[in-house]
Design a protein around this motif. Sequence first.
Motif, PDB file in Angstrom:
ATOM      1  N   ASN A 178      -0.198 -42.555  59.827  1.00 46.28           N
ATOM      2  CA  ASN A 178       1.064 -42.917  60.467  1.00 46.28           C
ATOM      3  C   ASN A 178       0.832 -43.321  61.925  1.00 46.28           C
ATOM      4  N   ALA A 179       1.903 -43.652  62.627  1.00 46.24           N
ATOM      5  CA  ALA A 179       1.805 -44.138  64.009  1.00 46.24           C
ATOM      6  C   ALA A 179       1.226 -43.090  64.950  1.00 46.24           C
ATOM      7  N   ASP A 180       1.341 -41.808  64.606  1.00 45.44           N
ATOM      8  CA  ASP A 180       0.789 -40.733  65.437  1.00 45.44           C
ATOM      9  C   ASP A 180      -0.667 -40.419  65.099  1.00 45.44           C
ATOM     10  N   GLY A 181      -1.234 -41.162  64.153  1.00 49.22           N
ATOM     11  CA  GLY A 181      -2.619 -40.942  63.768  1.00 49.22           C
ATOM     12  C   GLY A 181      -2.813 -39.844  62.732  1.00 49.22           C
ATOM     13  N   GLU A 182      -1.706 -39.292  62.206  1.00 52.31           N
ATOM     14  CA  GLU A 182      -1.830 -38.272  61.166  1.00 52.31           C
ATOM     15  C   GLU A 182      -2.319 -38.932  59.887  1.00 52.31           C
TER      16      GLU A 182
END
Length: 142
Positions: A57-61
């Motif tokens: 995802n956008a948060d790098g998760e």
Amino acid sequence: MADLQLTRDFPVSPDRLFAAVTQQADLLQWWGPEGMHCPEHALDLSQLGPWHSVMVNADGERFKVSGQVTSYDPPRSVGFTWAWHDPEDNRGAESHVTFTVTGTESGSRLVLDHRELGDDEIAANHNEGWSSSLRKLDALLG
């Protein structure tokens, strides 16, 4: 066990829709909820055997899911197992997904069946994820 079924119509031929839900080049454009991409994968549902993808995802998760393609009947259906991995890469409970494609007067229909999801909360989460992914598929084929 909770099950999920989603139905969507597309303005393309059954052959085109089947390719979009089984071939790697198309899958990578719509696989995973909106805002996710798949930088790591062996994502080709057009042959029997193992598959996996890592969605980010956008948060790098990172979210890893894997399974086995268990049936392949072009251009009608493909079935595969599905299990999420935990942060230590241990594979969780397995469920089963089937994509079924049929022709309609205006194109084709996809029925997505996701079975043996555990409880209603898990089914609701998968409903949200698949619905988001199918919006991306609609944008690809629309």
